[in-house]
Write a protein that holds these residues in place. Structure first.
Motif, PDB file in Angstrom:
ATOM      1  N   ALA A  11       0.840  -1.208   0.000  1.00 43.51           N
ATOM      2  CA  ALA A  11       0.000   0.000   0.000  1.00 43.51           C
ATOM      3  C   ALA A  11       0.871   1.252   0.000  1.00 43.51           C
ATOM      4  N   ALA A  12       1.967   1.223   0.790  1.00 48.44           N
ATOM      5  CA  ALA A  12       2.874   2.381   0.829  1.00 48.44           C
ATOM      6  C   ALA A  12       3.497   2.629  -0.531  1.00 48.44           C
ATOM      7  N   SER A  13       3.818   1.548  -1.220  1.00 49.46           N
ATOM      8  CA  SER A  13       4.424   1.687  -2.551  1.00 49.46           C
ATOM      9  C   SER A  13       3.464   2.386  -3.510  1.00 49.46           C
ATOM     10  N   ARG A  14       2.171   2.085  -3.397  1.00 55.83           N
ATOM     11  CA  ARG A  14       1.185   2.747  -4.259  1.00 55.83           C
ATOM     12  C   ARG A  14       1.149   4.248  -3.959  1.00 55.83           C
ATOM     13  N   ILE A  15       1.202   4.593  -2.671  1.00 59.05           N
ATOM     14  CA  ILE A  15       1.186   6.011  -2.297  1.00 59.05           C
ATOM     15  C   ILE A  15       2.438   6.702  -2.814  1.00 59.05           C
ATOM     16  N   VAL A  16       3.588   6.048  -2.662  1.00 60.69           N
ATOM     17  CA  VAL A  16       4.853   6.633  -3.120  1.00 60.69           C
ATOM     18  C   VAL A  16       4.815   6.879  -4.620  1.00 60.69           C
ATOM     19  N   GLN A  17       4.278   5.906  -5.353  1.00 64.80           N
ATOM     20  CA  GLN A  17       4.247   6.032  -6.813  1.00 64.80           C
ATOM     21  C   GLN A  17       3.379   7.200  -7.271  1.00 64.80           C
ATOM     22  N   ILE A  18       2.391   7.548  -6.454  1.00 67.02           N
ATOM     23  CA  ILE A  18       1.558   8.709  -6.806  1.00 67.02           C
ATOM     24  C   ILE A  18       2.426   9.961  -6.890  1.00 67.02           C
ATOM     25  N   PHE A  19       3.329  10.093  -5.908  1.00 67.12           N
ATOM     26  CA  PHE A  19       4.187  11.277  -5.882  1.00 67.12           C
ATOM     27  C   PHE A  19       5.328  11.183  -6.886  1.00 67.12           C
ATOM     28  N   ALA A  47      -5.568  14.202  -7.783  1.00 70.39           N
ATOM     29  CA  ALA A  47      -6.643  13.326  -8.279  1.00 70.39           C
ATOM     30  C   ALA A  47      -6.422  11.886  -7.833  1.00 70.39           C
ATOM     31  N   GLU A  48      -5.180  11.416  -7.920  1.00 73.00           N
ATOM     32  CA  GLU A  48      -4.911  10.023  -7.539  1.00 73.00           C
ATOM     33  C   GLU A  48      -4.989   9.841  -6.027  1.00 73.00           C
ATOM     34  N   LEU A  49      -4.549  10.838  -5.257  1.00 73.78           N
ATOM     35  CA  LEU A  49      -4.674  10.750  -3.802  1.00 73.78           C
ATOM     36  C   LEU A  49      -6.135  10.671  -3.392  1.00 73.78           C
ATOM     37  N   ASP A  50      -6.984  11.429  -4.063  1.00 69.73           N
ATOM     38  CA  ASP A  50      -8.420  11.365  -3.765  1.00 69.73           C
ATOM     39  C   ASP A  50      -8.958   9.960  -3.981  1.00 69.73           C
ATOM     40  N   ARG A  51      -8.460   9.287  -5.034  1.00 73.58           N
ATOM     41  CA  ARG A  51      -8.917   7.914  -5.303  1.00 73.58           C
ATOM     42  C   ARG A  51      -8.365   6.925  -4.277  1.00 73.58           C
ATOM     43  N   GLU A  52      -7.216   7.264  -3.662  1.00 71.57           N
ATOM     44  CA  GLU A  52      -6.571   6.350  -2.718  1.00 71.57           C
ATOM     45  C   GLU A  52      -6.827   6.746  -1.266  1.00 71.57           C
ATOM     46  N   GLU A  53      -7.881   7.522  -1.029  1.00 71.44           N
ATOM     47  CA  GLU A  53      -8.141   8.000   0.338  1.00 71.44           C
ATOM     48  C   GLU A  53      -8.229   6.849   1.333  1.00 71.44           C
ATOM     49  N   GLU A  54      -8.967   5.802   0.993  1.00 75.12           N
ATOM     50  CA  GLU A  54      -9.129   4.677   1.910  1.00 75.12           C
ATOM     51  C   GLU A  54      -7.792   4.001   2.193  1.00 75.12           C
ATOM     52  N   SER A  55      -6.971   3.824   1.152  1.00 78.65           N
ATOM     53  CA  SER A  55      -5.653   3.199   1.333  1.00 78.65           C
ATOM     54  C   SER A  55      -4.747   4.076   2.180  1.00 78.65           C
ATOM     55  N   ASN A  70      -3.737   2.898   9.800  1.00 75.78           N
ATOM     56  CA  ASN A  70      -4.881   2.674  10.685  1.00 75.78           C
ATOM     57  C   ASN A  70      -5.310   3.996  11.332  1.00 75.78           C
ATOM     58  N   ALA A  71      -5.448   5.006  10.485  1.00 79.88           N
ATOM     59  CA  ALA A  71      -5.736   6.361  10.951  1.00 79.88           C
ATOM     60  C   ALA A  71      -7.174   6.739  10.647  1.00 79.88           C
ATOM     61  N   SER A  72      -7.683   7.689  11.416  1.00 77.76           N
ATOM     62  CA  SER A  72      -9.047   8.184  11.177  1.00 77.76           C
ATOM     63  C   SER A  72      -9.043   9.450  10.337  1.00 77.76           C
ATOM     64  N   GLY A  73      -7.864  10.034  10.168  1.00 74.06           N
ATOM     65  CA  GLY A  73      -7.765  11.242   9.367  1.00 74.06           C
ATOM     66  C   GLY A  73      -6.341  11.446   8.883  1.00 74.06           C
ATOM     67  N   ALA A  74      -6.184  12.235   7.832  1.00 74.65           N
ATOM     68  CA  ALA A  74      -4.849  12.549   7.304  1.00 74.65           C
ATOM     69  C   ALA A  74      -4.927  13.868   6.549  1.00 74.65           C
ATOM     70  N   VAL A  75      -3.822  14.602   6.578  1.00 69.91           N
ATOM     71  CA  VAL A  75      -3.701  15.793   5.743  1.00 69.91           C
ATOM     72  C   VAL A  75      -2.404  15.688   4.964  1.00 69.91           C
ATOM     73  N   ILE A  76      -2.430  16.246   3.764  1.00 67.19           N
ATOM     74  CA  ILE A  76      -1.240  16.271   2.912  1.00 67.19           C
ATOM     75  C   ILE A  76      -1.036  17.700   2.430  1.00 67.19           C
ATOM     76  N   SER A  77       0.141  18.201   2.633  1.00 71.33           N
ATOM     77  CA  SER A  77       0.543  19.491   2.058  1.00 71.33           C
ATOM     78  C   SER A  77       1.549  19.181   0.963  1.00 71.33           C
TER      79      SER A  77
END
Length: 854
Positions: free
Chosen positions: A354-362, A373-381, A387-394
């Protein structure tokens, strides 16, 4: 089990024992305020169910220390034993066997066990011996041998088979722990057996329990770290099994107190008979416990728990059963930890995927719009990853929020604090408000935080949040109530009450697990990628700057070669270039006669000081021209009065001075000189790539207009224009096409901004950024011009990518920040720049291709 990275005591599991400076004075009373310094490895006494002998490890192997209960077991007083060769006591055969053993031991599993027959005057005594070396002495401990002590009976095989089978068939660590507790209880015959696990602060929790039916359950109870002091935990790493036969025993002293080789008390770290701390005895008496066995649970030389066994009457357990329990405990510890590691490893593989998918987005996208756009699609991942209830990305001026998070303002303030606390770009806490008090306002949604910076400057980052989890912790008695009143005052004491005491823990989240923290290096590859991109960007900018310098030099050289007036280029005071007209004017046949010489040698002595002063003025303002008249030395020796113009330029990558000289004889020569001077001035104040004004001139003119607007009370507007995804365009199309793109955008700015109704001044600052200045305008007009520019650039239909389908166009766009201010003496001109930049950031954060005014 290891302590938290943030736990202050880094020596919590120091493998060495305390040095003398850490120990208490022998005469100082021990209580809870100093029990962690109690030298429990050198008590100078043993428990009375056995005898201890300390023997020289070299011939004649004589006894130098002995416990005072020798007559009870050996029929000999200590005075008779001290100085006696050990062979005279145990026999030559047993002595030879003892010497053939490897007596060096670091942990109790390396102790040597053997049966011995000691003949006294009356009877032959069968004893079971345990031997090891301690600071140059052989420590031999003897206990009465129980019947069939050496035999492994059918019961033992049944126990081992049952233990292995039941543990292997359990599905969880808690189920396995319960099986072990039940099996050990059966083997020892004790009233209560508990599996006790340490947390990160060394508080203990009972995770499994087997007990007699009439006993109060301790399962689930927590015990404070003070119940097992640090030095006791250190000894548990070496002495894997400890037993107390009767807590009401009278300690037996070792005679003499100090051993001859060290002049200190005998080190009993690995002794099985070592007397127990009075504090621990009082603790057990307060619980009503009469006998105990404690088995260490160790993996990779780290203590993670204990098997704690209690009996409510005195009870002796033979060595055979104790050692069997110790062996099974070691198997259980290793099995449990390895099983947990396997589970964590399998979970970690999934998390890494899952981390690799997030890294590849960037890493896989150069367009921030596509990243979003891709982060929005991967919100659940993204949330399930930690195992978080919230996240922010700058990210690149984008602020993205997923799930439950604090407000953007709170997050930005928190991010600043986290960046200052982070180590190696990360920081985590499950008690955020305890470490960062402002977080108490949003503890319900963010009591846990995990921070990861994605660049070296901490401008791009990810923060995961976990909510507050109100925990109910059942303690075995109130851990804070350790003060008791006695006749002579108050003292710290082991707790007397072990009734359930309930604590409500607030402002904490579930802790971040190792398997989650272990994937941070995978995510940090984004930092490396960002850093590499920054280096590439710097290199690209350097290449672009070098190319602009070369183009400027080319322009200057063309100007000099074609000029009908004299030109010099002077670097570090030396003439490095001269055109033929200059040589002619100074009376030389060739430019070769001038190259390499000091330029000031050609300035007459009377004019050198003034001429040098003019050059110095260029250092203060290198965009202006220095003009004047000076006497120059002619090759014939005569002095020549010439007009000159000085300009600060770059030549060959070095700061240089360009000098124009003119005799001013004819009108045509004068005209040509003026034209060359004007052209040179234009070169100095314009960007060679776009023909727009350079930034320093633009800023100086803005400051001048600011002062004028204060007097006339008119407005001043500033537009900051940034080409979206310009770096991507450069990477895709190459720097030359990037230059062409800049020229196209500059043309749009000229066409739109230099119209009569606007009469704007324009400059390029760096890369794909421009500034546009308007005087005496309204907010509406400034925004309207910005919108016309935005639409004009979009209408160019410049594709960001070199290959695309008709269904996947992405055209180059601009984002524009607008600021309009009526200057006032109390406001600095920088305010206009700051407001325009803030508006630009807001435009970018809204998805780019936007116009914003704040």
């Amino acid at each position: 089990m290891s302590g938290s990275d943030n736990y202050k005591d880094n020596n919590l599991l120091n493998r060495t024992l305390y040095s003398n400076k850490d120990e208490l004075d022998p005469n100082e009373p021990i209580d809870l305020s100093n029990c962690e310094k109690e030298p429990i490895h050198i008590p100078g006494m043993i428990q009375p169910h056995g005898i201890l002998l300390a023997v020289l490890s070299e011939p004649p192997y004589s006894i130098v220390q002995c416990s005072a209960n020798s007559s009870m077991f050996l029929g000999k007083e200590t005075e008779e034993l001290i100085g006696m060769p050990l062979a005279d006591l145990i026999g030559q055969e047993s002595m030879q066997e003892l010497l053939e053993r490897n007596l060096s031991a670091n942990v109790t599993s390396e102790l040597q066990y053997m049966s011995m027959k000691i003949r006294t005057e009356e009877v032959e005594t069968h004893l079971f011996g345990i031997a090891h070396l301690s600071e140059g002495l052989i420590v031999l401990e003897l206990e009465p041998e129980q019947e069939h002590e050496e035999q492994i009976t059918g019961t033992d095989f049944r126990w081992i088979h049952t233990f292995f089978s039941r543990v292997k068939h359990t599905k969880s660590r808690y189920e396995a722990s319960q099986v072990v507790a039940e099996q050990v209880k059966e083997m020892l015959g004790y009233d209560r057996v508990m599996i006790y696990e340490f947390d990160e602060q060394w508080n203990g929790k009972v995770i499994a329990e087997a007990k007699e039916a009439d006993l109060e359950p301790f399962f689930g109870h927590h015990y404070p770290a003070s119940d097992i002091p640090r030095q006791a935990r250190e000894l548990y790493l070496r002495n894997w099994l400890r037993t107390i036969v009767d807590v009401n025993y009278s300690p037996v002293p070792i005679v003499p107190t100090v051993q001859p080789l060290t002049s200190k008390p005998l080190n009993l770290s690995l002794s099985v008979l070592r007397s127990v701390s009075p504090m621990h005895i009082e603790y057990l008496q307060n619980m009503g416990v009469q006998a105990t066995v404690t088995i260490s649970l160790i993996h990779d030389n780290e203590l993670w728990g204990l098997i704690t066994c209690h009996h409510y009457s005195p009870k002796y357990v033979p060595h055979r059963i104790r050692n069997l329990c110790n062996f099974l405990g070691a198997f259980f510890s290793s099995e449990l930890v390895q099983r947990q590691q396997l589970d964590d490893y399998q979970d970690e593989i999934k998390l890494r995927q899952a981390a690799s998918r997030i890294v590849q987005i960037f890493i896989g996208n150069t367009s921030s719009r596509r990243v979003v756009a891709e982060l929005d699609r991967e919100e659940e991942s993204l949330l399930s990853l930690m195992n978080a209830s919230g996240a922010v990305i700058s990210y690149q001026n984008e602020f993205l929020s997923y799930g439950d998070t604090p407000s953007p303002e709170q997050v930005r303030e928190l991010a600043g604090w986290l960046s200052s606390q982070s180590q190696d770009y990360t920081y985590h806490s499950s008690k955020l408000s305890a470490e960062y008090p402002p977080a108490i306002k949003y503890k319900e949604i963010a009591s846990g935080v995990l921070y990861l910076s994605m660049d070296q400057r901490h401008q791009d980052y990810i923060i995961w949040f976990r909510p507050e989890v109100i925990q109910i912790v059942d303690w075995a008695g109130d851990p804070s109530k350790a003060v008791v009143k006695e006749d002579d005052g108050y003292r710290l004491s082991p707790r007397k009450s072990f009734e359930k005491w309930r604590e409500v823990v607030e402002s904490t989240s579930y802790p971040w697990l190792n398997k989650e923290l272990n994937i941070l290096p995978e995510l940090k590859s984004v930092v490396r990628m960002q850093t590499e991109n920054q280096f590439r960007q710097v290199e690209e900018q350097a290449l672009q700057n070098a190319r602009i310098l070369r183009e400027n030099e080319h322009r200057y050289l063309q100007l000099m070669e074609l000029s009908p007036v004299g030109f010099f280029t002077v670097t570090n005071g030396k003439i490095i270039y001269s055109n033929s007209k200059a040589a002619e004017q100074l009376g030389y046949e060739s430019t070769k006669d001038l190259i390499g010489r000091d330029f000031l040698d050609h300035v007459a002595a009377a004019s050198k000081e003034r001429f040098s002063h003019k050059i110095g003025e260029l250092d203060q303002d290198n965009n202006s021209l220095g003009t004047g008249k000076s006497y120059f030395n002619h090759a014939s020796g005569d002095s020549l009065l010439l007009e000159y113009t000085l300009a600060s330029v770059m030549h060959g990558g070095e700061p240089s001075i360009m000098v124009l000289i003119h005799q001013g004889i004819s009108g045509s020569d004068k005209k040509e000189y003026v034209e060359m001077t004007d052209q040179l001035k234009n070169y100095l104040v314009t960007d060679s790539l776009t023909g727009l004004s350079i930034c320093s001139v633009f800023d100086r003119e803005l400051s001048e207009e600011w002062e004028a607007c204060i007097e006339t009370e008119c407005s001043l507007a500033l537009l900051t224009i940034d080409i979206d995804n310009f770096r991507t365009y450069n990477l895709t199309h190459g720097l030359k096409n990037g230059d062409l793109c800049l020229q196209w955008v500059a043309d749009v700015l000229r066409v739109m901004g230099e119209r009569e109704e606007y009469s704007a001044s324009i400059c390029r600052t760096s890369g794909g950024k421009f500034r546009l200045r308007l005087k005496d305008t309204t907010q509406e007009d400034a925004v309207r011009l910005a919108e016309e520019i935005r639409q004009g650039v979009e209408a160019l239909n410049i594709p960001v990518y070199s290959s695309y389908t008709s269904f996947d166009h992405e055209w180059l766009t601009v984002s524009i920040g607008v600021a309009v201010i009526v200057p006032d003496v109390s406001v600095h001109p920088d305010t206009l720049f700051e407001q325009a930049e803030a508006s630009l950031r807001a435009a970018k954060s809204q998805g780019k291709n936007n116009v914003t005014i704040l």
